[in-house]
Design an enzyme around this catalytic site. Structure first.
Site, mmCIF file in Angstrom:
data_model
loop_
_atom_site.group_PDB
_atom_site.id
_atom_site.type_symbol
_atom_site.label_atom_id
_atom_site.label_comp_id
_atom_site.label_asym_id
_atom_site.label_seq_id
_atom_site.Cartn_x
_atom_site.Cartn_y
_atom_site.Cartn_z
ATOM 1 N N LYS A 65 -28.068 16.914 58.055
ATOM 2 C CA LYS A 65 -28.043 17.961 57.032
ATOM 3 C C LYS A 65 -26.620 18.127 56.498
ATOM 4 O O LYS A 65 -25.897 19.042 56.897
ATOM 5 C CB LYS A 65 -28.580 19.270 57.627
ATOM 6 C CG LYS A 65 -28.982 20.297 56.590
ATOM 7 C CD LYS A 65 -29.826 21.374 57.223
ATOM 8 C CE LYS A 65 -30.038 22.579 56.330
ATOM 9 N NZ LYS A 65 -30.745 22.297 55.088
ATOM 10 N N GLU A 111 -39.634 13.767 50.162
ATOM 11 C CA GLU A 111 -39.633 15.220 50.381
ATOM 12 C C GLU A 111 -39.262 15.904 49.079
ATOM 13 O O GLU A 111 -39.016 15.235 48.069
ATOM 14 C CB GLU A 111 -38.659 15.601 51.508
ATOM 15 C CG GLU A 111 -37.235 15.163 51.253
ATOM 16 C CD GLU A 111 -36.291 15.389 52.439
ATOM 17 O OE1 GLU A 111 -36.547 16.269 53.271
ATOM 18 O OE2 GLU A 111 -35.286 14.658 52.502
ATOM 19 N N LEU A 168 -35.233 15.101 55.874
ATOM 20 C CA LEU A 168 -34.676 16.088 56.793
ATOM 21 C C LEU A 168 -35.783 16.566 57.732
ATOM 22 O O LEU A 168 -36.909 16.785 57.294
ATOM 23 C CB LEU A 168 -34.113 17.279 56.006
ATOM 24 C CG LEU A 168 -33.360 18.265 56.892
ATOM 25 C CD1 LEU A 168 -31.999 17.705 57.301
ATOM 26 C CD2 LEU A 168 -33.179 19.601 56.207
ATOM 27 N N TYR A 212 -24.434 21.629 57.422
ATOM 28 C CA TYR A 212 -24.742 23.047 57.249
ATOM 29 C C TYR A 212 -26.111 23.382 57.807
ATOM 30 O O TYR A 212 -26.888 22.491 58.145
ATOM 31 C CB TYR A 212 -24.645 23.445 55.765
ATOM 32 C CG TYR A 212 -25.809 23.004 54.900
ATOM 33 C CD1 TYR A 212 -25.991 21.678 54.538
ATOM 34 C CD2 TYR A 212 -26.756 23.927 54.455
ATOM 35 C CE1 TYR A 212 -27.060 21.283 53.759
ATOM 36 C CE2 TYR A 212 -27.834 23.543 53.660
ATOM 37 C CZ TYR A 212 -27.977 22.220 53.312
ATOM 38 O OH TYR A 212 -29.040 21.824 52.539
HETATM 39 N N1 PMP Z 1 -35.650 18.785 53.169
HETATM 40 C C1 PMP Z 1 -34.503 19.030 52.515
HETATM 41 C C2 PMP Z 1 -33.904 17.937 51.692
HETATM 42 C C3 PMP Z 1 -33.882 20.292 52.598
HETATM 43 O O1 PMP Z 1 -32.730 20.523 51.944
HETATM 44 C C4 PMP Z 1 -34.513 21.317 53.355
HETATM 45 C C5 PMP Z 1 -33.917 22.698 53.444
HETATM 46 N N2 PMP Z 1 -32.605 22.716 53.808
HETATM 47 C C6 PMP Z 1 -35.701 21.016 54.016
HETATM 48 C C7 PMP Z 1 -36.246 19.747 53.902
HETATM 49 C C8 PMP Z 1 -36.422 22.062 54.847
HETATM 50 O O2 PMP Z 1 -35.755 22.284 56.054
HETATM 51 P P1 PMP Z 1 -35.847 23.691 56.817
HETATM 52 O O3 PMP Z 1 -37.301 23.969 57.012
HETATM 53 O O4 PMP Z 1 -35.154 23.451 58.086
HETATM 54 O O5 PMP Z 1 -35.183 24.703 55.937
#
Ligand code: PMP
Length: 286
Positions: free
Chosen positions: A150, A182, A206, A33
């Site tokens: 993701k 994270e 991620l 996603y």
């Molecule tokens: N880490 C994780 C585990 C996440 O779920 C997200 C958000 N989807 C992020 C980092 C941040 O990613 P982004 O800046 O692309 O939203």
């Protein structure tokens, strides 16, 4: 008012959109996603999200031949049909309907299931979290080891968010081998003096699109970012902390495992970066 959503090439009211009970996304969590933020009715960091989607699909061998231009058209049409000005577009691609439950991937040529819908978030730009900052607890990182993909396998992330809320806090930081990986749905940072510290990219986290944009913004302004591991203890002694994600931009963190940071109030660096990020995201939105 019911939303108009997109499913497999068609736009329809949300209560008419149907996915098979055999869909791999439903049965196996076999889906990826993206969430792209919408500011003033425009998409922010769109190229980054489409590129990461392509990478996630490739890593899992899910074949989806929708092009970048087609993704853009679908996103824009949904924004228009639903009159969205502030919020996000959720996009999900699963390996499709296998016809029955089976661990084996379905035969080549099985079409993926593609679903997109808009989500309003009227308090994205303000709200109590932005004003007061967020409090986090640390939890062991029990997720699988391909966190760079993701996927929709978000059960543990949901569980730790519930755990944080039950403890009267806002969010959780994952910790593995003594170091913070994270946040439950965000990338995290600590600030020491004029330096921002964040974990380097690997399969452990991620690759946040907001992170990438923030790093570019910082580089343009000669703000120093050090990519290295840090512990909860180091965070507790830092001047500030914050997290980033597409739906929260830059969010100040004011407490880590019960220890207050920056006097329990959002710190100046986090506040400044939030302002700059939103300004730049607005300018570059398409
Ligand atoms: N880490 C994780 C585990 C996440 O779920 C997200 C958000 N989807 C992020 C980092 C941040 O990613 P982004 O800046 O692309 O939203």
């Amino acid at each position: 008012m019911s939303r108009i959503v997109y499913i497999n090439g068609e736009y329809m009211p949300e209560d008419e959109a149907k996915v098979s009970i055999f869909d791999r996304g439903f049965v196996m969590g076999d889906a990826v996603y993206e969430v792209t933020c919408v500011l003033d009715g425009k998409l922010t960091d769109f190229e980054g999200h489409v590129a990461r989607l392509g990478r996630s699909l490739k890593e899992l061998g899910i074949v989806c031949d929708i092009t970048r231009d087609e993704w853009l058209e679908i996103h824009r049409k949904l924004i228009e049909l639903n009159g969205l000005t502030l919020g996000g577009v959720y996009l999900q691609v699963s390996r499709g309907n296998a016809g029955d439950r089976d661990f084996h991937f379905p035969p080549a040529g099985t079409p993926p299931t593609v679903v997109l819908y808009t989500q309003e978030q009227p308090h994205m730009l303000d709200g109590p979290k932005v004003e007061k900052g967020v409090k986090v607890i640390s939890v062991p990182d029990l997720r699988w080891h391909r966190r760079d993909i993701k996927t929709v396998q978000l059960l543990y992330a949901s569980m730790v968010k519930m755990q944080a809320e039950a403890a009267g806090k806002d969010d959780a930081w994952f910790v593995e081998d003594g170091f913070v990986t994270e946040g439950s749905s965000n990338n995290c940072y600590i600030v020491k003096g004029n330096t921002i510290i964040t974990r380097p990219l690997s399969n452990d986290i991620l690759h946040g699109i907001t992170r990438a944009s923030l790093m570019r913004i910082c580089a343009e302004r000669q703000i120093k970012i050090e990519e290295r591991l840090f512990t909860v203890e180091e965070a507790q002694q830092a001047d500030e902390a914050f997290y980033t994600s597409a739906s929260s931009f830059v969010m100040p963190i004011v407490e880590v495992d019960g220890v207050a940071l920056s006097g329990g109030k959002p710190g100046p660096v986090a506040k400044h970066l939030r302002e700059v990020y939103i300004e730049e995201a607005r300018k570059a939105a398409i």
